[in-house]
Design a protein around this motif. Structure first.
Motif: not given
Length: 882
Positions: A245-252
């Motif tokens: 799971v890629d979290l490079n875009a952050g979390i909402k």
């Protein structure tokens, strides 16, 4: 975080290895005549070269070679830069183990108070000659096994002149390691005379070959790290490793009614490692789930399209986010899909910090709270008053901080306490200071936002010199104004008491007189004012730690105590019962305020349980190798909350490894590394005898069976069926720790392993035997299978620290200890290893350039090794490969 201050003593320059060398630009020699002026005194302090040299821990003056009735021989060497015949000077210095005998005819040494000593010239003093060394040989009490024993900041006085620090005795900070350097200390390099506690001492000096052997069981394994969480969760099921799971875009984050303020700190830490909140980030849902029970319990589900955290408390949501942060690799920002079900082992997971001996800043405390929350610790025990300082502003008693919060050269102690612990003559140092009311409220609110409870501690009735001296100054001030009643309102000592006693730290005036109502009025006032600060912060005071330390022999000749014993209605029949009476009375006073009373186990053991409040907390600081399980069991069996703080694993002011250059006190352990802390089996204290040795590296036995005296009275025995300890607490005492950076060096990364032991119960721990048993290194309860499982889990934890977690401390600006390197040379080839696989290692030969170690390499001559921090910035202490 905090700015690193590099203080270089006059006339010294730092080498790459942290050694000190005399420069060629020494201050010019100036002849100083009798009848000193201030400028001459200052010149003398700037140019006088001082060296401290330990000669032997086995001098002929000692009786025997064991641990009892011991002494050591040492030498202070003075080299002036100018002829100097004046004999009106005095040099003050801290010597933590008192001088017993001076062997040099030209000088006398007098102990002033506590560790403060004074050197004066005798009639035989022949004056100083420029460049000629003179020595002061002396015999000291006990032993010296570490270079930190030589305290800094000697200072010289003469008549009414302002005292001046002798610059050659100031510490410097090595710019590469961040460690203190003591240029005035001659190396402790003789293993027998400098590092053996007795001639039968079996402890191995942690030189490069010893470390190499210890680290051989740890293999570099990146696969172990990917799904690792510190502290280890109760259950973890990885559902997919094929596509992370890629979290490079952050979390909402979708709060669903959860207060943003309760998770802001956890989200900020995620952002610091590169996973910020973003509208385009992976949806992260916080779901209130009342079926999840237990404070701090949570469930974390990571999927390709969302992350869900289920919990029933603010702590649970924060801890779920903390586990997500632990999973994240700062480089890839990717995690595997999984489900984590988790709950804490102990309700009490604490860290104790002493800011009384040497003050530590609010910024340091806030940083500590951040890291405690990150690793799911929930109690900060803040020790703010002791002999050497009072560190919290109390409404209506300004003397406590105006005087008790400062140390300086005021022999009458009208304006400050006497210098101690190498603090020097001036108030303008970082070891002085206190928290204002506003500071403390900020600390409380910061802690509350991270689900951490602050436990204030002002030590009494012993360890109370700062309070006593401050209240005596208040007494004198008010008496001078003719206000006798107000002057006596908070007085803590009987002026007619002629008792002669000595505390462990060699004070003869540090114990509150427990026969005076004004003493209890003072305590009541302090507790109420602290409780008021907690109310203002929105964090009600739940636990108050009284210390409960005693001073043997106090009050014997106090007229007030003699009268109290003769006339009291409290059942006190002798002076031996006064300490118990004080603790019992405070326990009930505190309970009447709806607060839980806490104290250290030694003082609590002297009380009469039937006279105590029903519920109490006892902090167990007894050494397991000395039968420490016995008092722990006795006090837990009373129904009290027994919190373990056993020194040989939980005192973080002790050295990491057995080496006289390591920082820290060493009265119970000379080497408490993270591997030893990880090995701790807290639910079965005596079983640790099967895997540990004592302070001299010798095996010991722990007998947990029922033991009775000749009258059939129970002396010790096992825990009652079903009784358990309340939790664990790491301890930092600050006698030898002068800076925030140095305290961080001692706390981290041990704090992460503390969190592991406090949160997670390992499968390899020996179950407790409620019938009682004997444990030693032959009894075999700790089986080979358990040992193998322990070693395997330690390898996983070590890899996780080295490859994933330490860099997160770097990003937070935490000055953790970079470990020393294991190394050996065989057939001309250099081999190295390290306690944390993943950290870089460097080597050099014959003082040449440092080179990165990647594989065994051919070397010749003198070879040195060092480790590099995870962010490739700070360096660890250099070792010569032996």
């Amino acid at each position: 975080m905090k700015k690193k201050l590099v203080a270089v003593a006059v006339g010294l320059m730092m080498t790459a290895t942290g050694c000190a060398e005399r420069t060629s630009q020494a201050a010019p020699a100036v002849e100083v005549q009798a009848g000193l002026t201030q400028s001459q005194l200052n010149q003398l302090s700037a140019t006088l070269d001082v060296k401290y040299r330990l000669l032997s821990n086995f001098p002929e003056q000692c009786s025997g070679d064991g641990a009892g009735e011991r002494c050591f021989a040492a030498q202070i060497e003075l080299t002036p830069a100018a002829d100097f015949d004046d004999n009106t000077w005095s040099i003050y210095f801290s010597q933590m183990r008192p001088v017993q005998q001076v062997l040099s005819q030209q000088f006398a040494i007098e102990r002033v108070k506590g560790d403060l000593h004074k050197i004066t010239p005798t009639e035989q003093f022949a004056g100083f000659k420029a460049g000629e060394k003179v020595t002061i040989d002396f015999i000291g009490q006990s032993w010296q096994l570490s270079e930190i024993d030589a305290m800094p900041n000697y200072y010289i006085t003469a008549g009414e002149l302002s005292p001046a620090v002798i610059k050659s005795t100031q510490v410097s900070i090595d710019s590469e390691t961040g460690m203190e350097v003591r240029p005035y200390v001659v190396d402790f390099d003789d293993e027998l005379n400098h590092y053996k506690r007795s001639k039968s001492d079996q402890l191995q000096w942690a030189k490069s070959d010893v470390l190499f052997a210890a680290n051989q069981t740890i293999e570099h394994d990146s696969a172990q790290v990917v799904d690792a969480i510190i502290p280890t969760p109760l259950s973890q099921v990885v559902s997919s490793t094929d596509q992370a799971v890629d979290l490079n875009a952050g979390i909402k984050v979708i709060l669903n009614g959860v207060k943003a303020s309760s998770v802001d700190a956890a989200l900020n830490r995620l952002a610091r490692i590169g996973v910020a909140q973003s509208n385009s980030g992976l949806p992260t849902l916080l779901e209130l789930d009342k079926t999840i029970t237990g404070e701090g319990a949570y469930e974390l589900t990571i999927g390709a399209d969302r992350i869900v955290i289920n919990a029933n408390s603010d702590a649970g949501f924060s801890y779920g986010l903390a586990s997500l942060t632990s999973l994240v690799d700062v480089k890839s920002k990717k995690v595997n899909a999984m489900k984590v079900v988790d709950a804490p082992r102990y309700d009490f997971r604490g860290m104790h910090v002493d800011v009384a001996r040497n003050f530590h800043s609010k910024a340091f405390i806030l940083d500590l709270l951040d890291q405690m929350a990150a690793y799911k610790l929930n109690k900060l025990h803040l020790h703010m008053a002791d002999d050497e300082g009072w560190r919290l502003e109390i409404e209506g008693l300004p003397e406590l901080t105006d005087i008790g919060g400062q140390r300086c050269h005021d022999l009458a102690e009208n304006n400050c306490l006497l210098p101690q612990l190498g603090s020097g003559p001036s108030t303008d140092t970082q070891v002085n200071g206190y928290y204002s009311k506003a500071d403390y409220i900020e600390i409380l609110q910061y802690a509350g936002a991270r689900q951490i409870e602050v436990i204030p501690s002002m030590d009494m009735p012993g360890h109370s010199r700062a309070a006593i001296i401050s209240m005596e100054a208040r007494y004198r001030k008010l008496m001078a104004q003719g206000l006798e009643q107000q002057a006596n309102e908070y007085r803590l000592t009987d002026p007619l008491d002629t008792t002669v006693y000595s505390s462990v730290q060699y004070y003869d005036d540090n114990t509150i007189n427990v026969c005076m109502e004004s003493s209890f009025h003072f305590v009541d006032k302090v507790i109420d004012e602290i409780a008021n600060l907690h109310e203002q912060a929105g964090q009600p005071l739940k636990i108050y730690h009284i210390g409960a330390d005693e001073t043997a022999g106090a009050w014997l000749e106090s007229p007030l105590c003699k009268a109290f014993i003769a006339n009291n209605d409290q059942g006190v029949t002798s002076v031996d019962e006064l300490g118990a009476y004080f603790i019992e009375r405070l326990s009930n006073l505190i309970a009447s305020k709806g607060i839980l009373a806490a104290g250290w186990s030694d003082g609590m053991s002297h009380t009469r349980p039937e006279k105590m409040a029903k519920n109490n907390q006892s902090n167990i600081w007894d050494v397991v190798a000395h039968g420490g399980h016995k008092r722990a069991h006795q006090q837990a069996n009373l129904g009290w909350d027994a919190v373990l703080g056993n020194p040989e694993v939980l005192y973080f002011d002790f050295p990491y490894v057995n080496d006289p250059k390591e920082h820290g006190y060493y009265w119970a352990s000379r080497g408490t590394d993270e591997r030893t802390l990880h090995s701790f089996m807290p639910d079965n204290l005596p079983a640790n005898a099967e895997q540990w040795t004592d302070i001299e590296g010798k095996p010991f036995e722990a007998d947990d069976r029922v033991t009775k005296d000749d009258q059939g009275k129970l002396v010790s025995g096992p825990l009652k069926q079903g009784v358990k300890f309340a939790g664990l607490q790491g301890q930092i005492w600050s006698e030898t720790l002068r800076s925030d950076e140095l305290v961080e060096y001692m706390i981290y990364p041990r704090l992460l392993v503390l969190a592991e032991r406090a949160w997670h119960k390992a499968s390899w721990e020996v179950p407790y035997n409620y019938e009682g048993a004997v444990y030693n290194q032959q009894t075999g309860t700790f089986t080979n299978e358990m040992r193998a499982a322990q070693s395997k889990q330690w390898g996983e934890l070590a890899n996780t620290l080295g490859q994933k977690e330490l860099v997160k401390l770097d990003l937070a600006g935490i000055d953790y200890r970079v470990p020393t390197v294991g190394a050996k040379i065989e057939q001309g080839m250099l081999y190295t290893n390290i306690i944390y696989p993943g950290l870089s290692i460097e080597y050099r030969a014959n003082g040449g350039d440092w080179q990165k170690f990647t594989a065994p390499v051919a070397v010749t001559g003198q070879v040195e090794v060092r480790a590099i921090a995870a962010d490739n910035q700070r360096k660890g202490r250099t070792l010569v490969v032996n």
